[in-house]
Design an enzyme around this catalytic site. Structure first.
Site, PDB file in Angstrom:
ATOM      1  N   HIS A   1       0.851  -1.190   0.000  1.00 45.70           N
ATOM      2  CA  HIS A   1       0.000   0.000   0.000  1.00 45.70           C
ATOM      3  C   HIS A   1       0.887   1.241   0.000  1.00 45.70           C
ATOM      4  CE1 HIS A   1      -2.815   3.069   1.237  1.00 45.70           C
ATOM      5  NE2 HIS A   1      -3.772   2.270   0.813  1.00 45.70           N
TER       6      HIS A   1
ATOM      7  N   GLU B   1      -3.968   1.800  -7.319  1.00 43.65           N
ATOM      8  CA  GLU B   1      -4.322   2.932  -6.462  1.00 43.65           C
ATOM      9  C   GLU B   1      -3.391   4.106  -6.741  1.00 43.65           C
ATOM     10  OE1 GLU B   1      -6.575   1.587  -2.695  1.00 43.65           O
ATOM     11  OE2 GLU B   1      -4.445   1.584  -2.244  1.00 43.65           O
TER      12      GLU B   1
END
Ligand code: PGA
Length: 248
Positions: free
Chosen positions: A92, A162
């Site tokens: 992430h 993302e």
């Protein structure tokens, strides 16, 4: 579709965590989508372990690059699996900002795979540039993880695209659905080079970044995404319900 709720550090109170899981279990019975929740690691066992089987899956927000041994503070893939996780968010951008380089992300993915966790590999550019160098960033993030793996392992990875510039903002700041369609096509092409002769279209590609009930439907329609990795909007029962209702 696969909908993963990344709680980040939004849910600190134990009662809030329990309420959110209760709501998710109720919602999971009514939706055709697969719902996975990624709470903070200390809550994983309480929320995912034991009890009746439910349609809601659980994930961990990160795993350690190491296995057993002298590694204070690390959450290993093995402990996450035993606490009830079946998915692991890895790479992430908020972890990459804390020092997770591509080689570290690659190690973490390997740990997840050897412990029967489905890696949710997050990739994404910090910003866009006119020369489209950001496409090279994505390619490098994928290469670092895919290169050392077998085809069988590569097929197990879920990709979460993302773009960092779209995370944690308002719905208006999310990617446009036409752009998303192009990015998914590009990512699938890169993946296909690592899976010759295999069905690269089977690899699931999710989108994450400022998804909420007001934009999820538009982002889903026409973009060919296989689901979403959702932060803030997944962290209270009402907005989680609104998300699934909007997606229908
Ligand atoms: P957000 O976070 O939905 O709050 O933008 C998404 C993510 O970082 O996974």
């Amino acid at each position: 579709m696969l909908i993963i709720g990344n709680w980040k550090a939004y849910v600190e109170r134990r009662d809030d965590a329990k309420d959110l899981v209760t709501a998710a279990k109720r919602l999971a019975l009514k939706t055709r989508h697969k719902l996975v929740l990624a709470p903070s690691a200390p809550y994983l066992g309480m929320l995912a372990g034991g009890g009746k089987r439910s349609k809601v899956g659980f994930g961990v927000q990160d795993v350690s690059a190491v296995t057993v041994g002298a590694a204070t503070g690390e959450v290993t893939a093995g402990t996450a699996r035993q606490a009830g996780a079946t998915y692991a968010i890895i790479g992430h951008s908020e972890r990459r900002a804390m020092g997770d380089t591509d080689p570290i992300v690659s190690e973490k993915v390997k740990r997840a795979l050897t412990n029967s966790l489905t890696p949710v590999l997050c990739i994404g550019e910090r910003e866009r540039d006119a020369e489209a160098q950001y496409l090279g960033t994505l390619r490098a993030q994928i290469a670092a993880v895919y290169e050392p793996l077998s085809a069988r392992e590569r097929l197990q990875i879920v990709i979460a695209y993302e773009p960092v510039w779209a995370i944690g903002k308002r719905a208006e700041d999310a990617i446009r659905s036409t752009d998303l369609a192009e990015m998914i096509l590009y990512i699938r092409k890169v993946i296909a080079t690592y899976l010759p002769g295999h069905n690269a279209s089977k690899v699931r590609i999710l989108y994450g970044g400022s998804v909420d009930a007001s934009n999820i439907r538009e982002l889903a329609g026409g973009s060919r995404t296989d689901g979403f990795l959702i932060g803030r909007a997944s962290t209270d029962p009402a907005s989680l319900g609104a998300l699934l209702k909007a997606l229908a």
